[in-house]
Design an enzyme around this catalytic site. Structure first.
Site, mmCIF file in Angstrom:
data_model
loop_
_atom_site.group_PDB
_atom_site.id
_atom_site.type_symbol
_atom_site.label_atom_id
_atom_site.label_comp_id
_atom_site.label_asym_id
_atom_site.label_seq_id
_atom_site.Cartn_x
_atom_site.Cartn_y
_atom_site.Cartn_z
ATOM 1 N N LEU A 60 0.776 -1.209 0.019
ATOM 2 C CA LEU A 60 0.104 -0.033 -0.105
ATOM 3 C C LEU A 60 1.117 1.406 0.124
ATOM 4 C CD1 LEU A 60 -2.829 -1.110 2.353
ATOM 5 C CD2 LEU A 60 -3.227 -1.017 -0.152
ATOM 6 N N ASN A 69 -9.819 4.108 -4.653
ATOM 7 C CA ASN A 69 -9.534 2.750 -3.886
ATOM 8 C C ASN A 69 -9.239 3.191 -2.541
ATOM 9 O OD1 ASN A 69 -7.823 0.490 -2.933
ATOM 10 N ND2 ASN A 69 -8.864 -0.547 -4.560
ATOM 11 N N CYS A 108 -6.524 -6.352 1.079
ATOM 12 C CA CYS A 108 -4.915 -6.257 0.648
ATOM 13 C C CYS A 108 -4.390 -7.478 1.681
ATOM 14 C CB CYS A 108 -4.244 -4.972 1.024
ATOM 15 S SG CYS A 108 -2.416 -4.973 0.633
ATOM 16 N N LYS A 118 -14.299 -4.045 -2.022
ATOM 17 C CA LYS A 118 -13.181 -5.222 -2.869
ATOM 18 C C LYS A 118 -12.917 -6.316 -1.781
ATOM 19 C CE LYS A 118 -9.813 -5.455 -6.032
ATOM 20 N NZ LYS A 118 -8.828 -4.792 -6.896
ATOM 21 N N GLY A 145 -2.752 -12.580 -12.373
ATOM 22 C CA GLY A 145 -2.520 -12.777 -13.654
ATOM 23 C C GLY A 145 -3.290 -13.515 -14.481
ATOM 24 N N GLY A 183 -9.601 -10.439 -11.986
ATOM 25 C CA GLY A 183 -8.717 -11.328 -11.813
ATOM 26 C C GLY A 183 -8.306 -12.101 -12.887
HETATM 27 C C1 SIN Z 1 -0.320 -3.560 -2.314
HETATM 28 O O1 SIN Z 1 -0.080 -2.296 -2.298
HETATM 29 O O2 SIN Z 1 0.405 -4.319 -1.468
HETATM 30 C C2 SIN Z 1 -1.422 -3.937 -3.232
HETATM 31 C C3 SIN Z 1 -2.765 -3.772 -2.820
HETATM 32 C C4 SIN Z 1 -3.813 -4.930 -2.780
HETATM 33 O O3 SIN Z 1 -3.499 -5.958 -3.020
HETATM 34 O O4 SIN Z 1 -4.723 -4.568 -2.277
#
Ligand code: SIN
Length: 303
Positions: free
Chosen positions: A73, A100, A131, A166, A218, A244
């Site tokens: 993040l 987001n 996350c 999410k 991916g 996804g």
């Molecule tokens: C990250 O910044 O670690 C990715 C964000 C996420 O997977 O929600």
């Protein structure tokens, strides 16, 4: 003549394509290489109350048919997003953008969403309770129906814009979490975030990413994402943003048949920064091939 239009929580989109958060920055970097107004919208980099440097490096591991990230993040914090990122975006993107938002407590989510709600170029919130790369926040809110509902309820109380939650795929029962969010007032569900994974370097015999584990995304995760979108579509009445492993126009159609009203593209943007533009341009050809006139008409068509 085919129509790519769709609707997300009452807001019309020219097409269902949404670059996923964390793969499109705050948009203006991509605006230097093409006109990003061709997108449905995009979800900007996950924003938190305080600035975050992110996790130690290395943060990325390549995988077959995908990648692992452990970014943690990294973002400038909500104040700088409001003062610096959104004014720059306003000059090159003329549609509502998806904000987001992440947090480490319910109060964090509330603070950040309340501040961003005042920004007129924000159309929706994508509340990230999924996350996998941070401790004491992120995914820990998205792996229990009660915690996900608590965040949803608290954010809804301080916002005027549609709230899309999410969700994490790292759960045994995605349906119960989606339903809890809907009951708590969510206007939409976004799924899936990344799958927790890891790689080990055979030379060092240690994990490749410094944080040991990270989020796997991916093309390899597309069947899991489709399955979850399909299950959640059966269980809720609110719209779904499906994502996804999407990297082609065919994938977009598959995701909409499973039940998505709009479709996020993540890892593909990191392989090819033009990925979303190319998919949008290719959609009419693929729609004609499969006798689809209106994309809106196929949402949930596989059920
Ligand atoms: C990250 O910044 O670690 C990715 C964000 C996420 O997977 O929600």
């Amino acid at each position: 003549m085919v129509s790519l239009k769709t609707n997300l929580c009452g807001i019309e989109l020219d097409n269902p394509l949404i670059p996923a958060s964390g793969t499109f920055g705050f948009g203006y970097e991509f605006a230097q290489i093409y006109d990003i107004n061709c997108l449905g919208t995009f979800s900007f980099k996950g924003t938190t109350k305080e600035p975050r440097f992110g996790n130690p490096t290395p943060r990325i591991a390549e995988c077959e048919r995908g990648m692992i990230n452990s970014v943690g993040l990294q973002n400038p914090g909500v104040d700088k997003v409001i003062e610096q990122e959104l004014p720059k975006l306003r000059k090159c993107f003329f549609k509502p953008v998806m904000a987001n938002v992440s947090g480490f407590s319910v109060e964090d989510y509330v603070y950040t969403c309340e501040r961003l709600d005042k920004m007129d170029n924000i159309g929706w919130f994508e509340v990230n309770v999924s996350c996998p790369n941070v401790h004491g926040g992120g995914m820990s809110f998205g792996t229990s129906p009660e915690a996900a509902a608590e965040v949803t309820r608290a954010v809804k109380a301080v916002t005027t814009k549609p709230v899309i939650v999410k969700l994490s795929p790292n759960v045994t029962d995605i349906v119960s979490i989606a339903k809890a969010c809907e009951e708590a007032g969510a206007d939409g569900i976004s799924l899936i975030n990344t799958l927790l994974g890891m790689r080990i370097d055979l030379k060092t015999k240690k994990p490749v990413v410094a944080n040991k584990m990270g989020g796997f995304s991916g093309p390899a995760i597309k069947p899991v994402a489709l399955r979850m979108v399909y299950q959640v579509y059966d269980a809720v009445k609110i719209p779904i943003v499906g994502g996804g492993g999407v990297s082609t126009a065919e994938d977009v159609i598959e995701m909409m048949l499973a039940g998505a009203s709009a479709v996020e593209v993540g890892a593909a943007n990191l392989v090819d920064p033009y990925a979303c533009k190319k998919i949008i341009e290719d959609l009419p050809r693929v729609m004609e091939k499969y006798n689809i006139t209106n994309l809106k008409d196929i949402i949930g068509g596989a059920h």
